[in-house]
Design an enzyme around this catalytic site. Structure first.
Site, PDB file in Angstrom:
ATOM      1  N   ARG A  11       0.835  -1.208   0.000  1.00 52.89           N
ATOM      2  CA  ARG A  11       0.000   0.000   0.000  1.00 52.89           C
ATOM      3  C   ARG A  11       0.868   1.256   0.000  1.00 52.89           C
ATOM      4  NH1 ARG A  11      -3.984  -1.794   4.798  1.00 52.89           N
ATOM      5  NH2 ARG A  11      -5.647  -2.538   3.446  1.00 52.89           N
ATOM      6  N   ASN A  12       2.160   1.071  -0.172  1.00 50.54           N
ATOM      7  CA  ASN A  12       3.087   2.185  -0.030  1.00 50.54           C
ATOM      8  C   ASN A  12       3.332   2.870  -1.386  1.00 50.54           C
ATOM      9  OD1 ASN A  12       5.408   3.776   0.312  1.00 50.54           O
ATOM     10  ND2 ASN A  12       6.126   2.493   1.998  1.00 50.54           N
ATOM     11  N   LYS A  15       6.950   3.458  -2.510  1.00 49.90           N
ATOM     12  CA  LYS A  15       7.642   2.311  -3.111  1.00 49.90           C
ATOM     13  C   LYS A  15       7.254   2.189  -4.580  1.00 49.90           C
ATOM     14  CE  LYS A  15       8.129  -0.431   1.093  1.00 49.90           C
ATOM     15  NZ  LYS A  15       7.817  -1.713   1.757  1.00 49.90           N
ATOM     16  N   ASP A  69      10.132  -6.279   0.280  1.00 47.39           N
ATOM     17  CA  ASP A  69      10.392  -6.017   1.693  1.00 47.39           C
ATOM     18  C   ASP A  69      11.745  -5.343   1.798  1.00 47.39           C
ATOM     19  OD1 ASP A  69       9.304  -6.243   4.366  1.00 47.39           O
ATOM     20  OD2 ASP A  69      11.050  -7.476   4.792  1.00 47.39           O
ATOM     21  N   GLY A 147      10.279   7.378   5.764  1.00 47.27           N
ATOM     22  CA  GLY A 147      10.974   6.563   6.772  1.00 47.27           C
ATOM     23  C   GLY A 147      12.274   7.189   7.248  1.00 47.27           C
ATOM     24  N   TYR A 148      13.354   6.428   7.137  1.00 45.35           N
ATOM     25  CA  TYR A 148      14.654   6.867   7.671  1.00 45.35           C
ATOM     26  C   TYR A 148      15.422   7.792   6.724  1.00 45.35           C
ATOM     27  CZ  TYR A 148      13.761   2.932  10.830  1.00 45.35           C
ATOM     28  OH  TYR A 148      13.205   2.076  11.746  1.00 45.35           O
ATOM     29  N   ASP A 149      14.827   8.162   5.614  1.00 47.76           N
ATOM     30  CA  ASP A 149      15.558   8.952   4.612  1.00 47.76           C
ATOM     31  C   ASP A 149      16.169  10.256   5.147  1.00 47.76           C
ATOM     32  OD1 ASP A 149      15.192   7.025   2.705  1.00 47.76           O
ATOM     33  OD2 ASP A 149      13.484   8.003   1.751  1.00 47.76           O
ATOM     34  N   HIS A 174      18.123   1.469  -2.886  1.00 46.90           N
ATOM     35  CA  HIS A 174      18.163   0.008  -2.758  1.00 46.90           C
ATOM     36  C   HIS A 174      17.023  -0.617  -3.574  1.00 46.90           C
ATOM     37  CE1 HIS A 174      15.840   2.034   0.220  1.00 46.90           C
ATOM     38  NE2 HIS A 174      15.314   0.952   0.740  1.00 46.90           N
TER      39      HIS A 174
HETATM   40  P1  IMP Z   1       8.349  -2.705   4.834  1.00 49.42           P
HETATM   41  O1  IMP Z   1       9.278  -3.096   3.738  1.00 49.42           O
HETATM   42  O2  IMP Z   1       7.161  -1.991   4.352  1.00 49.42           O
HETATM   43  O3  IMP Z   1       8.095  -3.808   5.742  1.00 49.42           O
HETATM   44  O4  IMP Z   1       9.050  -1.654   5.745  1.00 49.42           O
HETATM   45  C1  IMP Z   1      10.315  -1.296   5.563  1.00 49.42           C
HETATM   46  C2  IMP Z   1      10.695  -0.257   6.601  1.00 49.42           C
HETATM   47  O5  IMP Z   1      12.078  -0.037   6.404  1.00 49.42           O
HETATM   48  C3  IMP Z   1       9.985   1.050   6.376  1.00 49.42           C
HETATM   49  O6  IMP Z   1       8.897   1.224   7.215  1.00 49.42           O
HETATM   50  C4  IMP Z   1      11.069   2.028   6.717  1.00 49.42           C
HETATM   51  O7  IMP Z   1      11.083   2.167   8.104  1.00 49.42           O
HETATM   52  C5  IMP Z   1      12.344   1.306   6.297  1.00 49.42           C
HETATM   53  N1  IMP Z   1      12.651   1.600   4.892  1.00 49.42           N
HETATM   54  C6  IMP Z   1      12.673   0.745   3.840  1.00 49.42           C
HETATM   55  N2  IMP Z   1      12.979   1.369   2.704  1.00 49.42           N
HETATM   56  C7  IMP Z   1      13.128   2.653   3.031  1.00 49.42           C
HETATM   57  C8  IMP Z   1      13.426   3.797   2.254  1.00 49.42           C
HETATM   58  O8  IMP Z   1      13.583   3.779   1.031  1.00 49.42           O
HETATM   59  N3  IMP Z   1      13.503   4.934   2.945  1.00 49.42           N
HETATM   60  C9  IMP Z   1      13.333   5.003   4.281  1.00 49.42           C
HETATM   61  N4  IMP Z   1      13.020   3.988   5.046  1.00 49.42           N
HETATM   62  C10 IMP Z   1      12.925   2.796   4.416  1.00 49.42           C
END
Ligand code: IMP
Length: 194
Positions: A11-12, A15, A69, A147-149, A174
């Site tokens: 749902r992101n 991404k 993921d 997120g952590y960007d 990534h």
């Molecule tokens: P998921 O893949 O949705 O389970 O969550 C991955 C988690 O890793 C995210 O909620 C972020 O906290 C972190 N993360 C993954 N990719 C990124 C990115 O491109 N930018 C920032 N945080 C990321």
């Protein structure tokens, strides 16, 4: 030939946007499903696969589904939060990470983003992996990405990913690297232009 229709089991929107650039030949959309399985796998691959499998039950026969993921691995935290990145810090992951690294310098601040992509298709399964090396900044900067960007500085850069911006991410993240790896896996199997 029509464009390949592929549903990203997520749902992101961030991404999706990051993948669209490299998978531009595909007609890519989000699969906004309910009840995605909990991300309890021991690896990114297991989590990506279970999202893709969940999605595959919901799309029309013959459609492609992409599971994704990703996570952040920090050396000073023994590689954490890693596969648990999405659940780290109870709503304030950036603040929590900075607090845990308050007295940590240089080597301990080294970190990497990792992304795993799994495509389930009528012809079989494919996988792509991408890593972006970098370090954790002392304070948040920038407002793009997610997120952590704001606290991740890629190797060879001085700015955070949130400062470098979405255009930069679509080419270098990534996730972009995992998408390139997936396309390479496709062409190794001679699936280009399916
Ligand atoms: P998921 O893949 O949705 O389970 O969550 C991955 C988690 O890793 C995210 O909620 C972020 O906290 C972190 N993360 C993954 N990719 C990124 C990115 O491109 N930018 C920032 N945080 C990321």
């Amino acid at each position: 030939m029509g464009r390949l229709r592929v549903r990203l089991a997520s749902r992101n929107e961030n991404k999706l946007r990051e993948l669209e650039r490299l998978l531009g030949d595909w007609q890519l959309g989000l699969l906004d499903a309910e009840n995605y399985p909990p991300e309890t796998g021991a690896t990114y691959y297991e989590n990506a696969l279970s999202k893709a499998r969940h999605g595959a039950k919901l799309v029309d026969e013959g459609a492609w589904v992409l599971g994704e993921d990703s996570g952040l691995e920090v050396d000073g935290l023994g590689g954490g939060p890693g596969v648990r990145s999405a659940r780290f810090g109870g709503g304030e992951p950036v603040e929590r990470l900075l607090a845990e690294l308050r007295d940590v310098e240089d080597e301990g601040r080294r970190a990497r983003y990792v992304c795993e992509l799994v495509a389930i298709s009528p012809r079989g399964e494919l996988r792509g992996t991408g890593v972006l090396e970098g370090r954790i900044a002392d304070e948040p900067r920038g407002d793009e990405g997610f997120g952590y960007d704001p606290i991740f500085i890629p190797a060879g850069e001085e700015r955070t990913v949130a400062e470098l911006g979405n255009e930069w991410k679509a080419e270098n993240s990534h996730r972009a690297r995992a998408a390139r790896d997936l396309l390479r896996a496709m062409s190794r199997r001679g699936w280009s232009g399916v």
